[in-house]
Design an enzyme around this catalytic site. Structure first.
Site, short mmCIF file in Angstrom:
data_model
loop_
_atom_site.label_atom_id
_atom_site.label_comp_id
_atom_site.label_asym_id
_atom_site.label_seq_id
_atom_site.Cartn_x
_atom_site.Cartn_y
_atom_site.Cartn_z
N THR A 63 0.84 -1.21 0.00
CA THR A 63 0.00 0.00 0.00
C THR A 63 0.87 1.25 0.00
OG1 THR A 63 -1.73 -1.19 1.20
CG2 THR A 63 -1.86 1.21 1.19
N ASP A 248 -4.42 -3.08 -7.48
CA ASP A 248 -4.01 -3.77 -6.27
C ASP A 248 -4.62 -5.17 -6.25
OD1 ASP A 248 -2.90 -4.22 -3.77
OD2 ASP A 248 -4.55 -3.26 -2.70
N GLU A 249 -3.99 -6.09 -5.53
CA GLU A 249 -4.50 -7.47 -5.37
C GLU A 249 -4.80 -8.10 -6.73
OE1 GLU A 249 -4.26 -8.83 -2.63
OE2 GLU A 249 -4.59 -7.41 -1.00
N GLN A 279 -0.71 -15.65 -2.68
CA GLN A 279 -1.89 -15.33 -1.88
C GLN A 279 -3.18 -15.36 -2.70
OE1 GLN A 279 -1.29 -12.25 1.31
NE2 GLN A 279 0.59 -11.82 0.18
N ARG A 640 -0.32 -14.15 8.61
CA ARG A 640 -1.09 -13.15 9.37
C ARG A 640 -0.43 -12.89 10.72
NH1 ARG A 640 -2.37 -10.91 5.61
NH2 ARG A 640 -1.03 -12.45 4.62
#
Length: 756
Positions: A63, A248-249, A279, A640
C-alpha cells in the site's frame, strides 16, 4: 479525488481545472516521497512508463508503494484525472485515499480516482450505460435482491426451486457473467439438461433485471467490460482518461476484470499491477491466477519488481511460510525474508481430539496474555466455519472473550437456526416464530398465502397454529396438493413428538440426525452454491454437539425420556447463543476463516484443523491446481502472525456424531524443521512413522505395509493388516479396523499411514 459525492468520471467539471496545479507547488520533493523506502520499494515507486508487475509478498508494504507512486506520478506532471487506482474493498480504497491525501497538498489530488472495481464500473455505466440500454438511475441488487429475483426467474422458466436451487443457479449465472457470457450465448452453448435449464433461468433472470432497470454485482463488471470492448467511442475516451493505471491485489482478478484493465491499458500501456500469486485463494469464486502468472505474456516488455522483505513477521514465521510455499510449482520465485528478530519458533501441535486442540489454543492465548499481548491482537483461523463451535465453547469456559468475524457464530448460522427451530416446535408447538421459520423449509409448497389461511383459521377457532395446521386439511381450509403437503408435514412432526416420548435420553444425537434426514434439511442445504460444503458440515457438527451434550440429573424427573433430553439440550443451546463474552477493555480473540483473514494481521495466530480432508480440503486432493490453492491458503494464514504462530491438528474428530481418526495434513511436513517446535500429545499407538503416498512409485507396498503392521486410514482409523495380495488394479490388503471392523482396500489408493 473521487469521493462518494463526486462522480469520478465526470471530468468536465470545475474540479478538472482546479486539480491541474503544477508539480512545483507540491511541498513534497521526490526525495521525501522516497524516504524510508527500501531499494525494491523505490524501484517500484520510480517506475514511470510501461507495464510493470510488483510481486508483493505478505507484509512487504504494497500500500505504501502504491500511494507513493501516485504521488510520484503527480510530481512528474501527470494530471490527477489521468491516474486510476483500483482495489477490491472499500476499506482498502479508503486507506489508499487517506494516505495519498496526507502525502499531497490540499487540492492537488482533485480528479484522482482511487476506487474499487465495482464502484468504478458503476460510475462508468451511469455515464455511458444508455448506450447499452441501461438508464442512469439503475438499481444495484444486493444478494437478497438477487435471491428474490432468481426465485421468480426459476418459476418463470418453468422450473422448481427444489430441483434448481437459487444458490446453485446464481452461482452458475455468476460464473457465466465473469466469463462475459450473455444469457443468449449461454443458452446457445448449453449441451446438457442441467445447463439448458440454468440457461432458461438465466434468460428470465436477466429479463427481470432489465425490466427493473437493475444490475447485480457481476453485471457491473460484465457490462463495463463488454461496453469498453465493443464501443469504440467510449473505449477511446476512457483510455485517454486512464493513462496511468494501478491495480491492487491483481492475483484476485477474474476474467471480466482482466478485460477491463487490459482494454483501458491497451493504448498507453502504463499498467502497474501489485499482487502475490502465493496469496491467490479465491479461485472458487472466479479469481483467475493465470492473470498474474501470465502477466508478462499479456503485456510484453513488462518489468517485474519483487518485494520480498516482510516488515510484519519474525524471521522464524517468515522462514516457515517461505519453506511451505516453495512446494508450489505454479509461482514466480521470490525470496521472502525479514530484518526482524528470529522470534519464537512456529509451534506445531498434534492434539488428541478437537477438544484437546481447543484447550491447547486457549492455553496458547493465556500464555500470550501473560506476556502482555491483548486478546484483540489474537486470532484463530480455520478452513471451515463448523470448526468454530468447539473453540467457542472452550474459550467461553476459560473466560476468554471471543468474536466470530465475517462469519456467523455457530448457533446463529441460518441452517443451524432452521434445524434448532424444528426441535423448538417439537417441544413447544405454540412457538409460532419457530413454526413459521420451518413450515416451508425445505420447500413444501406451503407458501405465505397458505400460512395466512391457517393463521386466520387458528385465530377464528381458538387453536394454536400447529394445531390448526394439523386440522386444516381435514377441515377443508387447504385443499389439493397443498393440503397433502400440510397433512404430511403435520404427520411428520407428530411422529417425531411421539418418538420423543417413547425413547431414552441417550438417543439424543441419533434423534437429531434422524430429524435432519427425515425432514430432508440435510439434502436441502447441500443443493448447490459455493458454501454448500460449509452448510452440510455445520449440520454434521450439530449432531456432534448433541452427542457431546451431558444432561444433568434432575431428582424431580424419575423417568426421563428423549423429550426431557431435547428440552435440556435446547436450553443449553439458548444459553450459549445468548452468552456475550465481549470485554470492551481487553477486546476479544477473533475467530474467522482463512479466506476472511486475508489482508489482516495479528500478534498471535492459531491455525487449526491441519488434517487431510480439512486443510487441504477433501475436494482438492484430486487436483494439483486445487491443492496448490489450499497450500496458498495455509500460507496466507501463517503470514497473518506477527510474533507467535501455532498450527495444530487433531488425531480424531467427531463428524456427524461419529468419532473418526485423522491423518495430519501433508503441508505440515513441508514446513522447515529449523523454524518449528513440534509437540505430539497423542498416545504412542497413533504416532505416524510413514505417510508418503507419492513413494509408491519407488517403493513396494508389500514392504511398506507388511502383514501385522498397524496402519491409519483417513476414514476408518486405526487397524492392523491381516492379509496382502497382488492383483489386478493394485495391491489388495485386508485390514481389521478397531472402529468399523474388517475392510479390504487397495494400498496404492487407500492413503494409509504406518503407525506404531
Amino acid at each position: 479525488m473521487a469521493t462518494d459525492g463526486f462522480d469520478p468520471l465526470d471530468f468536465d467539471t470545475a474540479q478538472h481545472a482546479r486539480s491541474s496545479a503544477s508539480s512545483s507547488s507540491s511541498g513534497d520533493s521526490n526525495e521525501s516521497l522516497l524516504e524510508s523506502l527500501t531499494a525494491a520499494q523505490r524501484a517500484a515507486v520510480l517506475h514511470f512508463e510501461g507495464p510493470a508487475l510488483v510481486l508483493a509478498g505478505p507484509g512487504s508494504g504494497k500500500t505504501r508503494v502504491i500511494t507513493r507512486r501516485i504521488a510520484y506520478l503527480l510530481s512528474r506532471g501527470v494530471k490527477p484525472w489521468q491516474i486510476l487506482a483500483l482495489t477490491f474493498t472499500n476499506k482498502a480504497a479508503g486507506e489508499m485515499r487517506n494516505r495519498v491525501e496526507h502525502l499531497l497538498p490540499r487540492g492537488l489530488s482533485g480528479g484522482l480516482v482511487v476506487s474499487t472495481f465495482h464502484s468504478y464500473c458503476a460510475s462508468l455505466l451511469r455515464r455511458h450505460g444508455d448506450r447499452i440500454g441501461l438508464a442512469a438511475g439503475f438499481s444495484i441488487y444486493d444478494s437478497d435482491d438477487q435471491k428474490t429475483t432468481v426465485k421468480a426467474a426459476i418459476e418463470e422458466a418453468g422450473l422448481t426451486t427444489s430441483n434448481w436451487t437459487p444458490a446453485s443457479v446464481l452461482s452458475a449465472i455468476s460464473e457465466a457473467k465473469n466469463r462475459l457470457i450473455t444469457p443468449e450465448e449461454y443458452l446457445s452453448e448449453a449441451a446438457d439438461f442441467w445447463t439448458r435449464s440454468v440457461a432458461k433461468a438465466y434468460v428470465k433472470y436477466q429479463e427481470l433485471l432489465t425490466r427493473s432497470n437493475a444490475c447485480d454485482f457481476d453485471d457491473l463488471l460484465m457490462r463495463s467490460a463488454r461496453l469498453l470492448r465493443d464501443d469504440a467511442e467510449v473505449r477511446a475516451r476512457m483510455q485517454e482518461r486512464a493513462r496511468f493505471i494501478l491495480l491492487d491485489e491483481y492475483q484476485d482478478t477474474n476474467h471480466a476484470q482482466f478485460v477491463i484493465a487490459a482494454t483501458l491499458a491497451s493504448v498507453h500501456r502504463n499498467l502497474l499491477v501489485v499482487g502475490d500469486p502465493d496469496q491467490s485463494i479465491y479461485g472458487w469464486r472466479g479469481a483467475d491466477i493465470s492473470n498474474i502468472l501470465e502477466f508478462e505474456e499479456h503485456f510484453p516488455g513488462a518489468v517485474v519488481l519483487p518485494l520480498g522483505e516482510n516488515f510484519r513477521s519474525t524471521a522464524a514465521i517468515v522462514r516457515a511460510a517461505d519453506g511451505l510455499i516453495r512446494h508450489n510449482s505454479k509461482r514466480p520465485h521470490k525470496d521472502l525474508f525479514t530484518a526482524l528478530e528470529e522470534g519464537e519458533k512456529v509451534r506445531i501441535v498434534r492434539c488428541q481430539d478437537e477438544h484437546d486442540e481447543a484447550d491447547q489454543v486457549a492455553a496458547f492465548f493465556e500464555e500470550r496474555l501473560r506476556e502482555g499481548v491483548p486478546y484483540k491482537s489474537m486470532a484463530v483461523l480455520y478452513r471451515m466455519n463448523a470448526l468454530s463451535r468447539v473453540l467457542e465453547d472452550a474459550l467461553r469456559r476459560k473466560m476468554i472473550p471471543s468474536i466470530v468475524v465475517r462469519g456467523t457464530a455457530f448457533y446463529d448460522r441460518k441452517e443451524i437456526k432452521d434445524a434448532i427451530a424444528y426441535f423448538r416446535v417439537l417441544t413447544n408447538p405454540r412457538d409460532e416464530v419457530a413454526l413459521r421459520r420451518i413450515v416451508n423449509v425445505p420447500t413444501r409448497g406451503i407458501g405465505p398465502t397458505t400460512v395466512r389461511k391457517i393463521e386466520a383459521y387458528a385465530a377464528g377457532s381458538g387453536y394454536g397454529i400447529f394445531e390448526a395446521l394439523a386440522i386444516a386439511p381435514g377441515a377443508g381450509i387447504v385443499k389439493g396438493k397443498i393440503g397433502e403437503s400440510v397433512h404430511a408435514f403435520a404427520d411428520l412432526m407428530r411422529g417425531f413428538q411421539q418418538s420423543m416420548d417413547e425413547r431414552f435420553p441417550g438417543e439424543l444425537a441419533d434423534f437429531v440426525g434422524e430429524v435432519l434426514k427425515q425432514t430432508k434439511l440435510d439434502e436441502f442445504v447441500s443443493r448447490g452454491g459455493v458454501d454448500e460444503a460449509e452448510r452440510v458440515a455445520n449440520l454434521d457438527e450439530l449432531v456432534s454437539a448433541a452427542r457431546e451434550f451431558q444432561m444433568i440429573d434432575d431428582p424431580d424427573v424419575t423417568h426421563p425420556t428423549l423429550r426431557t433430553a431435547v428440552c435440556a439440550w435446547l436450553a443449553s443451546v439458548s444459553l450459549i447463543a445468548d452468552a456475550d463474552a465481549f470485554d470492551p477493555e481487553r477486546g476479544s480473540v477473533t475467530l474467522m476463516t482463512l479466506h476472511a483473514a486475508k489482508g489482516l494481521e495479528f500478534d498471535s495466530v492459531a491455525v487449526i484443523g491441519l488434517e487431510h480432508g480439512l486443510l487441504p480440503h477433501s475436494r482438492s486432493v484430486e487436483s494439483e491446481d486445487a491443492l496448490e490453492e489450499e497450500r496458498r491458503l495455509l500460507f496466507v494464514g501463517m503470514t497473518r502472525a506477527e510474533r507467535a504462530l501455532m498450527v495444530s491438528s487433531a488425531s480424531s474428530r467427531q463428524v456427524r456424531g461419529i468419532r473418526q481418526s485423522t491423518i495430519e495434513s501433508p503441508f505440515l511436513k513441508q514446513i522447515p524443521r529449523d523454524a518449528t517446535t513440534a509437540t505430539d500429545r497423542t498416545p504412542n499407538f497413533d504416532r505416524i512413522v510413514y505417510d508418503d503416498p507419492e513413494a509408491f512409485s519407488d517403493l513396494d507396498p508389500l514392504e511398506l505395509f507388511p502383514v501385522g503392521c498397524s496402519v491409519k486410514h483417513p476414514i476408518f482409523g486405526i487397524g492392523k493388516v491381516e492379509f496382502l495380495a497382488r492383483g489386478f488394479g493394485g495391491t489388495r490388503a485386508r485390514i481389521a479396523f478397531r472402529s468399523v471392523g474388517t475392510k479390504t482396500v487397495i494400498l496404492e489408493h487407500a492413503k494409509l499411514a504406518r503407525v506404531v
